[in-house]
Design a protein around this motif. Structure first.
Motif, PDB file in Angstrom:
ATOM      1  N   PRO A   1      50.414 -95.634-113.381  1.00 30.23           N
ATOM      2  CA  PRO A   1      49.757 -94.871-112.710  1.00 30.23           C
ATOM      3  C   PRO A   1      49.523 -96.016-110.951  1.00 30.23           C
ATOM      4  O   PRO A   1      50.029 -94.950-110.050  1.00 30.23           O
ATOM      5  N   LEU A   2      49.906 -96.907-110.980  1.00 32.73           N
ATOM      6  CA  LEU A   2      49.898 -97.568-110.071  1.00 32.73           C
ATOM      7  C   LEU A   2      50.874 -97.601-109.618  1.00 32.73           C
ATOM      8  O   LEU A   2      50.780 -97.293-108.045  1.00 32.73           O
ATOM      9  N   ILE A   3      52.533 -97.396-109.907  1.00 30.04           N
ATOM     10  CA  ILE A   3      53.055 -97.031-108.895  1.00 30.04           C
ATOM     11  C   ILE A   3      53.698 -95.972-108.322  1.00 30.04           C
ATOM     12  O   ILE A   3      54.161 -95.601-107.577  1.00 30.04           O
ATOM     13  N   MET A   4      52.961 -94.977-109.182  1.00 33.62           N
ATOM     14  CA  MET A   4      53.224 -93.206-109.000  1.00 33.62           C
ATOM     15  C   MET A   4      52.190 -93.007-107.650  1.00 33.62           C
ATOM     16  O   MET A   4      52.156 -92.894-106.868  1.00 33.62           O
ATOM     17  N   HIS A   5      51.187 -94.081-107.783  1.00 30.72           N
ATOM     18  CA  HIS A   5      49.687 -93.555-107.142  1.00 30.72           C
ATOM     19  C   HIS A   5      50.809 -94.529-105.476  1.00 30.72           C
ATOM     20  O   HIS A   5      50.844 -93.643-104.686  1.00 30.72           O
ATOM     21  N   PHE A   6      51.429 -95.256-105.576  1.00 29.40           N
ATOM     22  CA  PHE A   6      51.870 -95.746-104.559  1.00 29.40           C
ATOM     23  C   PHE A   6      53.316 -95.414-103.449  1.00 29.40           C
ATOM     24  O   PHE A   6      53.201 -94.821-102.864  1.00 29.40           O
ATOM     25  N   LEU A   7      54.055 -94.654-104.759  1.00 27.23           N
ATOM     26  CA  LEU A   7      54.761 -93.694-103.736  1.00 27.23           C
ATOM     27  C   LEU A   7      54.641 -92.086-103.794  1.00 27.23           C
ATOM     28  O   LEU A   7      55.035 -91.681-102.399  1.00 27.23           O
ATOM     29  N   ARG A   8      53.741 -91.865-104.476  1.00 26.98           N
ATOM     30  CA  ARG A   8      53.208 -90.622-103.578  1.00 26.98           C
ATOM     31  C   ARG A   8      52.504 -91.003-102.098  1.00 26.98           C
ATOM     32  O   ARG A   8      52.371 -89.714-101.267  1.00 26.98           O
ATOM     33  N   THR A   9      51.702 -92.432-102.089  1.00 28.99           N
ATOM     34  CA  THR A   9      51.441 -92.314-100.948  1.00 28.99           C
ATOM     35  C   THR A   9      51.839 -92.354 -99.782  1.00 28.99           C
ATOM     36  O   THR A   9      51.602 -91.841 -98.495  1.00 28.99           O
ATOM     37  N   ASN A  10      53.507 -92.904-100.131  1.00 29.68           N
ATOM     38  CA  ASN A  10      54.441 -93.558 -99.368  1.00 29.68           C
ATOM     39  C   ASN A  10      55.357 -92.928 -99.289  1.00 29.68           C
ATOM     40  O   ASN A  10      56.055 -93.413 -98.578  1.00 29.68           O
ATOM     41  N   ALA A  11      55.358 -91.666-100.043  1.00 32.10           N
ATOM     42  CA  ALA A  11      56.738 -90.962-100.334  1.00 32.10           C
ATOM     43  C   ALA A  11      57.702 -90.608 -98.350  1.00 32.10           C
ATOM     44  O   ALA A  11      58.233 -90.409 -98.380  1.00 32.10           O
ATOM     45  N   PRO A  12      56.540 -90.450 -97.056  1.00 41.43           N
ATOM     46  CA  PRO A  12      57.532 -89.878 -96.709  1.00 41.43           C
ATOM     47  C   PRO A  12      57.890 -91.054 -95.708  1.00 41.43           C
ATOM     48  O   PRO A  12      59.572 -91.267 -95.404  1.00 41.43           O
ATOM     49  N   TYR A  13      57.678 -92.713 -96.175  1.00 41.75           N
ATOM     50  CA  TYR A  13      58.380 -94.148 -96.052  1.00 41.75           C
ATOM     51  C   TYR A  13      59.580 -93.898 -97.017  1.00 41.75           C
ATOM     52  O   TYR A  13      60.781 -94.378 -96.050  1.00 41.75           O
ATOM     53  N   PHE A  14      59.944 -93.234 -97.768  1.00 37.51           N
ATOM     54  CA  PHE A  14      60.423 -93.698 -98.929  1.00 37.51           C
ATOM     55  C   PHE A  14      61.623 -92.662 -98.756  1.00 37.51           C
ATOM     56  O   PHE A  14      63.574 -92.920 -98.903  1.00 37.51           O
ATOM     57  N   THR A  15      61.259 -91.067 -98.711  1.00 38.43           N
ATOM     58  CA  THR A  15      62.308 -90.100 -98.519  1.00 38.43           C
ATOM     59  C   THR A  15      63.457 -90.179 -97.756  1.00 38.43           C
ATOM     60  O   THR A  15      64.316 -90.191 -97.499  1.00 38.43           O
ATOM     61  N   LEU A  16      63.108 -90.434 -96.098  1.00 45.64           N
ATOM     62  CA  LEU A  16      64.184 -90.777 -94.814  1.00 45.64           C
ATOM     63  C   LEU A  16      64.854 -92.314 -94.994  1.00 45.64           C
ATOM     64  O   LEU A  16      66.360 -91.468 -95.152  1.00 45.64           O
ATOM     65  N   PRO A  17      65.137 -92.738 -95.579  1.00 48.24           N
ATOM     66  CA  PRO A  17      65.890 -93.965 -96.305  1.00 48.24           C
ATOM     67  C   PRO A  17      66.846 -93.070 -97.388  1.00 48.24           C
ATOM     68  O   PRO A  17      67.905 -93.104 -97.151  1.00 48.24           O
ATOM     69  N   VAL A  18      66.523 -92.443 -98.332  1.00 50.13           N
ATOM     70  CA  VAL A  18      66.463 -91.967 -99.275  1.00 50.13           C
ATOM     71  C   VAL A  18      67.858 -90.636 -98.666  1.00 50.13           C
ATOM     72  O   VAL A  18      69.345 -90.921 -99.041  1.00 50.13           O
ATOM     73  N   ALA A  19      67.638 -90.285 -97.405  1.00 54.71           N
ATOM     74  CA  ALA A  19      68.789 -88.829 -97.405  1.00 54.71           C
ATOM     75  C   ALA A  19      69.800 -89.792 -96.528  1.00 54.71           C
ATOM     76  O   ALA A  19      70.312 -88.914 -96.741  1.00 54.71           O
ATOM     77  N   ALA A  20      69.401 -90.291 -95.896  1.00 54.65           N
ATOM     78  CA  ALA A  20      70.070 -91.250 -94.878  1.00 54.65           C
ATOM     79  C   ALA A  20      71.504 -91.427 -95.872  1.00 54.65           C
ATOM     80  O   ALA A  20      71.927 -91.392 -95.080  1.00 54.65           O
ATOM     81  N   VAL A  21      71.106 -92.186 -96.375  1.00 53.79           N
ATOM     82  CA  VAL A  21      72.339 -93.074 -97.955  1.00 53.79           C
ATOM     83  C   VAL A  21      72.507 -91.408 -97.784  1.00 53.79           C
ATOM     84  O   VAL A  21      73.768 -91.906 -98.300  1.00 53.79           O
ATOM     85  N   VAL A  22      71.977 -90.851 -98.733  1.00 60.37           N
ATOM     86  CA  VAL A  22      72.941 -89.455 -99.632  1.00 60.37           C
ATOM     87  C   VAL A  22      73.722 -88.918 -98.434  1.00 60.37           C
ATOM     88  O   VAL A  22      74.676 -88.545 -98.620  1.00 60.37           O
ATOM     89  N   GLY A  23      73.230 -89.319 -96.979  1.00 61.54           N
ATOM     90  CA  GLY A  23      73.699 -88.322 -95.833  1.00 61.54           C
ATOM     91  C   GLY A  23      74.914 -88.496 -95.808  1.00 61.54           C
ATOM     92  O   GLY A  23      75.641 -88.510 -95.431  1.00 61.54           O
ATOM     93  N   VAL A  24      74.858 -90.423 -95.621  1.00 63.77           N
ATOM     94  CA  VAL A  24      76.451 -90.589 -95.089  1.00 63.77           C
ATOM     95  C   VAL A  24      77.153 -90.499 -96.605  1.00 63.77           C
ATOM     96  O   VAL A  24      78.202 -90.398 -96.597  1.00 63.77           O
ATOM     97  N   ILE A  25      77.105 -91.097 -97.687  1.00 58.62           N
ATOM     98  CA  ILE A  25      77.538 -90.917 -98.548  1.00 58.62           C
ATOM     99  C   ILE A  25      78.102 -89.455 -98.818  1.00 58.62           C
ATOM    100  O   ILE A  25      79.697 -89.823 -98.789  1.00 58.62           O
ATOM    101  N   GLY A  26      77.450 -89.188 -98.627  1.00 60.99           N
ATOM    102  CA  GLY A  26      78.234 -87.317 -99.075  1.00 60.99           C
ATOM    103  C   GLY A  26      79.380 -86.976 -98.100  1.00 60.99           C
ATOM    104  O   GLY A  26      79.707 -85.975 -97.696  1.00 60.99           O
ATOM    105  N   TYR A  27      78.727 -86.894 -96.232  1.00 58.99           N
ATOM    106  CA  TYR A  27      79.856 -87.270 -95.068  1.00 58.99           C
ATOM    107  C   TYR A  27      81.312 -88.251 -95.470  1.00 58.99           C
ATOM    108  O   TYR A  27      82.381 -87.641 -95.002  1.00 58.99           O
ATOM    109  N   ASN A  28      80.702 -88.756 -95.924  1.00 61.79           N
ATOM    110  CA  ASN A  28      82.438 -89.704 -96.682  1.00 61.79           C
ATOM    111  C   ASN A  28      83.647 -88.790 -97.324  1.00 61.79           C
ATOM    112  O   ASN A  28      84.471 -89.192 -96.785  1.00 61.79           O
TER     113      ASN A  28
END
Length: 87
Positions: free
Chosen positions: A3-30
């Motif tokens: 529950p603590l990990i999920m709460h931390f991820l839920r509150t900081n989701a925007p900070y994790f989403t952008l880098p993950v989306a960027a990595v997925v986009g770079v991999i897909g582009y290549n």
């Protein structure tokens, strides 16, 4: 602990989403660059194609030979259902 990990991820989701989306986009582009064919065949511009069609048209060579602008077929019989067609 989960529950603590999920709460931390839920509150900081925007900070994790952008880098993950960027990595997925770079991999897909290549991957797309490696797997796809980027060759696009050359075609003449539309204006040039139209000009060639107009100059090749035989009806323009004789200005006295003008067809009437009249539809020669039955308009109502164009898209007839197979059950309504007469054989």
């Amino acid at each position: 602990m989960w529950p603590l990990i999920m709460h931390f991820l839920r509150t900081n989701a925007p900070y994790f989403t952008l880098p993950v989306a960027a990595v997925v986009g770079v991999i897909g582009y290549n991957l797309e660059g490696w797997l796809s064919d980027r060759y696009t065949p050359y075609t003449k511009p539309v204006q040039d194609q139209r000009l060639e069609r107009l100059t090749d048209d035989l009806t323009l060579s004789d200005p006295t030979n003008v067809q009437k602008l009249k539809y020669k077929e039955n308009v109502l019989g164009k898209n007839v259902s197979p059950s309504l067609q007469s054989n």
